[in-house]
Design a protein around this motif. Structure first.
Motif, PDB file in Angstrom:
ATOM      1  N   ARG A  97       0.832  -1.212   0.000  1.00 34.55           N
ATOM      2  CA  ARG A  97       0.000   0.000   0.000  1.00 34.55           C
ATOM      3  C   ARG A  97       0.866   1.261   0.000  1.00 34.55           C
ATOM      4  O   ARG A  97       0.576   2.234  -0.707  1.00 34.55           O
ATOM      5  N   ASP A  98       1.942   1.254   0.778  1.00 28.99           N
ATOM      6  CA  ASP A  98       2.769   2.441   0.941  1.00 28.99           C
ATOM      7  C   ASP A  98       3.858   2.567  -0.112  1.00 28.99           C
ATOM      8  O   ASP A  98       4.664   3.501  -0.056  1.00 28.99           O
ATOM      9  N   SER A  99       3.898   1.653  -1.068  1.00 32.27           N
ATOM     10  CA  SER A  99       4.941   1.667  -2.101  1.00 32.27           C
ATOM     11  C   SER A  99       4.315   1.748  -3.484  1.00 32.27           C
ATOM     12  O   SER A  99       4.555   0.904  -4.345  1.00 32.27           O
ATOM     13  N   ARG A 100       3.530   2.772  -3.686  1.00 34.27           N
ATOM     14  CA  ARG A 100       2.784   2.932  -4.950  1.00 34.27           C
ATOM     15  C   ARG A 100       3.705   2.877  -6.164  1.00 34.27           C
ATOM     16  O   ARG A 100       3.372   2.258  -7.181  1.00 34.27           O
ATOM     17  N   ASP A 101       4.883   3.513  -6.083  1.00 36.33           N
ATOM     18  CA  ASP A 101       5.745   3.635  -7.257  1.00 36.33           C
ATOM     19  C   ASP A 101       6.323   2.301  -7.721  1.00 36.33           C
ATOM     20  O   ASP A 101       6.682   2.149  -8.891  1.00 36.33           O
ATOM     21  N   VAL A 102       6.414   1.316  -6.828  1.00 33.16           N
ATOM     22  CA  VAL A 102       6.935   0.009  -7.228  1.00 33.16           C
ATOM     23  C   VAL A 102       5.873  -1.076  -7.110  1.00 33.16           C
ATOM     24  O   VAL A 102       6.159  -2.263  -7.229  1.00 33.16           O
ATOM     25  N   LEU A 152      -9.695 -13.647 -11.670  1.00 34.18           N
ATOM     26  CA  LEU A 152      -9.781 -12.225 -12.037  1.00 34.18           C
ATOM     27  C   LEU A 152     -10.601 -11.449 -11.017  1.00 34.18           C
ATOM     28  O   LEU A 152     -10.260 -10.308 -10.668  1.00 34.18           O
ATOM     29  N   SER A 153     -11.672 -12.051 -10.528  1.00 34.31           N
ATOM     30  CA  SER A 153     -12.511 -11.385  -9.536  1.00 34.31           C
ATOM     31  C   SER A 153     -11.752 -11.154  -8.240  1.00 34.31           C
ATOM     32  O   SER A 153     -11.862 -10.081  -7.633  1.00 34.31           O
ATOM     33  N   SER A 154     -10.966 -12.133  -7.819  1.00 32.69           N
ATOM     34  CA  SER A 154     -10.188 -11.957  -6.586  1.00 32.69           C
ATOM     35  C   SER A 154      -9.125 -10.881  -6.771  1.00 32.69           C
ATOM     36  O   SER A 154      -8.871 -10.082  -5.873  1.00 32.69           O
ATOM     37  N   TYR A 155      -8.517 -10.835  -7.971  1.00 35.54           N
ATOM     38  CA  TYR A 155      -7.520  -9.813  -8.280  1.00 35.54           C
ATOM     39  C   TYR A 155      -8.165  -8.424  -8.252  1.00 35.54           C
ATOM     40  O   TYR A 155      -7.603  -7.469  -7.693  1.00 35.54           O
ATOM     41  N   ALA A 156      -9.354  -8.315  -8.832  1.00 28.35           N
ATOM     42  CA  ALA A 156     -10.075  -7.038  -8.833  1.00 28.35           C
ATOM     43  C   ALA A 156     -10.421  -6.610  -7.409  1.00 28.35           C
ATOM     44  O   ALA A 156     -10.304  -5.429  -7.055  1.00 28.35           O
ATOM     45  N   MET A 157     -10.846  -7.568  -6.589  1.00 27.76           N
ATOM     46  CA  MET A 157     -11.168  -7.268  -5.200  1.00 27.76           C
ATOM     47  C   MET A 157      -9.939  -6.731  -4.459  1.00 27.76           C
ATOM     48  O   MET A 157     -10.020  -5.738  -3.725  1.00 27.76           O
ATOM     49  N   MET A 158      -8.803  -7.357  -4.685  1.00 31.92           N
ATOM     50  CA  MET A 158      -7.584  -6.918  -4.009  1.00 31.92           C
ATOM     51  C   MET A 158      -7.141  -5.526  -4.481  1.00 31.92           C
ATOM     52  O   MET A 158      -6.733  -4.696  -3.671  1.00 31.92           O
ATOM     53  N   ALA A 159      -7.251  -5.285  -5.794  1.00 30.52           N
ATOM     54  CA  ALA A 159      -6.860  -3.970  -6.319  1.00 30.52           C
ATOM     55  C   ALA A 159      -7.746  -2.874  -5.732  1.00 30.52           C
ATOM     56  O   ALA A 159      -7.255  -1.812  -5.324  1.00 30.52           O
ATOM     57  N   GLY A 160      -9.056  -3.119  -5.672  1.00 29.26           N
ATOM     58  CA  GLY A 160      -9.977  -2.137  -5.108  1.00 29.26           C
ATOM     59  C   GLY A 160      -9.727  -1.903  -3.629  1.00 29.26           C
ATOM     60  O   GLY A 160      -9.790  -0.764  -3.139  1.00 29.26           O
ATOM     61  N   THR A 161      -9.422  -2.973  -2.901  1.00 27.44           N
ATOM     62  CA  THR A 161      -9.133  -2.851  -1.467  1.00 27.44           C
ATOM     63  C   THR A 161      -7.878  -2.013  -1.251  1.00 27.44           C
ATOM     64  O   THR A 161      -7.829  -1.156  -0.362  1.00 27.44           O
ATOM     65  N   LEU A 162      -6.865  -2.256  -2.079  1.00 31.52           N
ATOM     66  CA  LEU A 162      -5.618  -1.495  -1.958  1.00 31.52           C
ATOM     67  C   LEU A 162      -5.867  -0.020  -2.261  1.00 31.52           C
ATOM     68  O   LEU A 162      -5.353   0.868  -1.555  1.00 31.52           O
ATOM     69  N   GLN A 163      -6.659   0.262  -3.295  1.00 33.67           N
ATOM     70  CA  GLN A 163      -6.981   1.649  -3.631  1.00 33.67           C
ATOM     71  C   GLN A 163      -7.669   2.354  -2.474  1.00 33.67           C
ATOM     72  O   GLN A 163      -7.341   3.496  -2.133  1.00 33.67           O
ATOM     73  N   LEU A 164      -8.657   1.685  -1.858  1.00 39.10           N
ATOM     74  CA  LEU A 164      -9.392   2.287  -0.749  1.00 39.10           C
ATOM     75  C   LEU A 164      -8.470   2.524   0.439  1.00 39.10           C
ATOM     76  O   LEU A 164      -8.502   3.597   1.055  1.00 39.10           O
ATOM     77  N   SER A 165      -7.626   1.562   0.759  1.00 36.80           N
ATOM     78  CA  SER A 165      -6.715   1.715   1.890  1.00 36.80           C
ATOM     79  C   SER A 165      -5.769   2.894   1.666  1.00 36.80           C
ATOM     80  O   SER A 165      -5.460   3.640   2.600  1.00 36.80           O
ATOM     81  N   ARG A 166      -5.322   3.093   0.435  1.00 39.08           N
ATOM     82  CA  ARG A 166      -4.435   4.218   0.124  1.00 39.08           C
ATOM     83  C   ARG A 166      -5.133   5.565   0.259  1.00 39.08           C
ATOM     84  O   ARG A 166      -4.508   6.575   0.556  1.00 39.08           O
ATOM     85  N   ALA A 167      -6.437   5.565   0.018  1.00 39.83           N
ATOM     86  CA  ALA A 167      -7.176   6.833  -0.002  1.00 39.83           C
ATOM     87  C   ALA A 167      -7.637   7.287   1.378  1.00 39.83           C
ATOM     88  O   ALA A 167      -8.011   8.457   1.546  1.00 39.83           O
ATOM     89  N   LEU A 168      -7.621   6.408   2.360  1.00 38.81           N
ATOM     90  CA  LEU A 168      -8.136   6.762   3.685  1.00 38.81           C
ATOM     91  C   LEU A 168      -7.128   7.583   4.488  1.00 38.81           C
ATOM     92  O   LEU A 168      -5.935   7.270   4.506  1.00 38.81           O
ATOM     93  N   ALA A 169      -7.637   8.620   5.163  1.00 35.87           N
ATOM     94  CA  ALA A 169      -6.765   9.487   5.961  1.00 35.87           C
ATOM     95  C   ALA A 169      -6.436   8.879   7.325  1.00 35.87           C
ATOM     96  O   ALA A 169      -5.449   9.252   7.947  1.00 35.87           O
ATOM     97  N   ASP A 170      -7.256   7.951   7.791  1.00 29.63           N
ATOM     98  CA  ASP A 170      -7.068   7.327   9.102  1.00 29.63           C
ATOM     99  C   ASP A 170      -6.201   6.073   8.936  1.00 29.63           C
ATOM    100  O   ASP A 170      -6.663   5.073   8.378  1.00 29.63           O
ATOM    101  N   PRO A 171      -4.934   6.099   9.411  1.00 23.51           N
ATOM    102  CA  PRO A 171      -4.024   4.965   9.220  1.00 23.51           C
ATOM    103  C   PRO A 171      -4.546   3.662   9.831  1.00 23.51           C
ATOM    104  O   PRO A 171      -4.378   2.590   9.248  1.00 23.51           O
ATOM    105  N   GLN A 172      -5.174   3.763  11.000  1.00 25.06           N
ATOM    106  CA  GLN A 172      -5.689   2.555  11.654  1.00 25.06           C
ATOM    107  C   GLN A 172      -6.809   1.936  10.824  1.00 25.06           C
ATOM    108  O   GLN A 172      -6.860   0.711  10.624  1.00 25.06           O
ATOM    109  N   LEU A 173      -7.704   2.780  10.325  1.00 26.98           N
ATOM    110  CA  LEU A 173      -8.797   2.285   9.486  1.00 26.98           C
ATOM    111  C   LEU A 173      -8.253   1.696   8.192  1.00 26.98           C
ATOM    112  O   LEU A 173      -8.731   0.657   7.716  1.00 26.98           O
ATOM    113  N   ALA A 174      -7.227   2.335   7.633  1.00 21.29           N
ATOM    114  CA  ALA A 174      -6.610   1.838   6.403  1.00 21.29           C
ATOM    115  C   ALA A 174      -6.034   0.441   6.615  1.00 21.29           C
ATOM    116  O   ALA A 174      -6.168  -0.444   5.743  1.00 21.29           O
ATOM    117  N   ASP A 175      -5.406   0.211   7.775  1.00 25.12           N
ATOM    118  CA  ASP A 175      -4.867  -1.119   8.087  1.00 25.12           C
ATOM    119  C   ASP A 175      -5.989  -2.140   8.265  1.00 25.12           C
ATOM    120  O   ASP A 175      -5.873  -3.289   7.841  1.00 25.12           O
TER     121      ASP A 175
END
Length: 201
Positions: A97-102, A152-175
């Motif tokens: 989550r914290d390594s977007r560039d790689v 593919l569905s599981s991959y999509a679920m993981m990508a969406g979860t990662l996107q949401l975690s990156r977008a949240l301002a609350d670190p605990q909620l993101a975890d």
């Protein structure tokens, strides 16, 4: 002559890797050729020695990013269910989550890829299917094609979860979102949620 050919290929790969990092940080539309070439330590004029257009670079970079993800993560995971859990836990890790560039190009660029030209969508389709097929091969070794949609569905679920975690301002909620995402992905793949043994990144 061979040195010149190898040098040209190395320069091309440097541009691709630089573009991969910048696209994921700033977006495809937000990354101009001038900035990309400056990052790579090259002049604008050198760009057209290696690529016909920015679209050509985008398609090549997306393919390269997914190939690297498949080679470094999916291909190295253990066979069977243990390998699936490794992939899920790596993908939904705080480090990823914290390594977007790689990290994963899907989580960083999926909305933009959907608006790209057909060659880029084709490159993405081929690349993401290679990743999904690695998941499917561990899910149903005898008939991986039968579970490709689930992979593919599981991959999509993981990508969406990662996107949401990156977008949240609350670190605990993101975890917490990542942890729940691991549970959801493993459940979708039919894997028991055993302990908290994490794989190294």
């Amino acid at each position: 002559m061979r040195y010149r050919k190898e040098h040209k290929q190395a320069t091309r790969q440097r541009i691709i890797e630089t573009a991969g990092r910048r696209f994921k940080e700033d977006g495809i539309d937000g990354s101009g050729i001038t900035a990309l070439m400056k990052d790579a330590g090259l002049t604008n004029g050198a760009f057209y020695t290696h690529f016909t257009s920015k679209d050509d670079l985008v398609a090549t970079t997306i393919a390269d990013q997914l190939q690297a993800q498949n080679a470094s993560i999916v291909a190295h995971a253990q066979p069977g269910r243990a390998g699936l859990e490794q992939i899920v836990r790596w993908y939904l890790s705080p480090w990823h989550r914290d390594s977007r560039d790689v990290g994963c190009p899907s989580a960083a660029l999926l909305d933009e890829i959907g608006r790209c030209t057909h060659p880029t969508k084709q490159a993405y389709t081929e690349g993401v299917l290679a990743v999904a097929d690695g998941i499917a091969a561990r899910l149903a070794p005898g008939d991986p094609l039968s579970v490709r949609p689930m992979a593919l569905s599981s991959y999509a679920m993981m990508a969406g979860t990662l996107q949401l975690s990156r977008a949240l301002a609350d670190p605990q909620l993101a975890d917490q979102v990542l942890e729940q995402g691991i549970h959801n992905a493993l459940a979708l793949l039919g894997i028991e949620h055993e302990g908290d043994t994490r794989t190294a990144h």
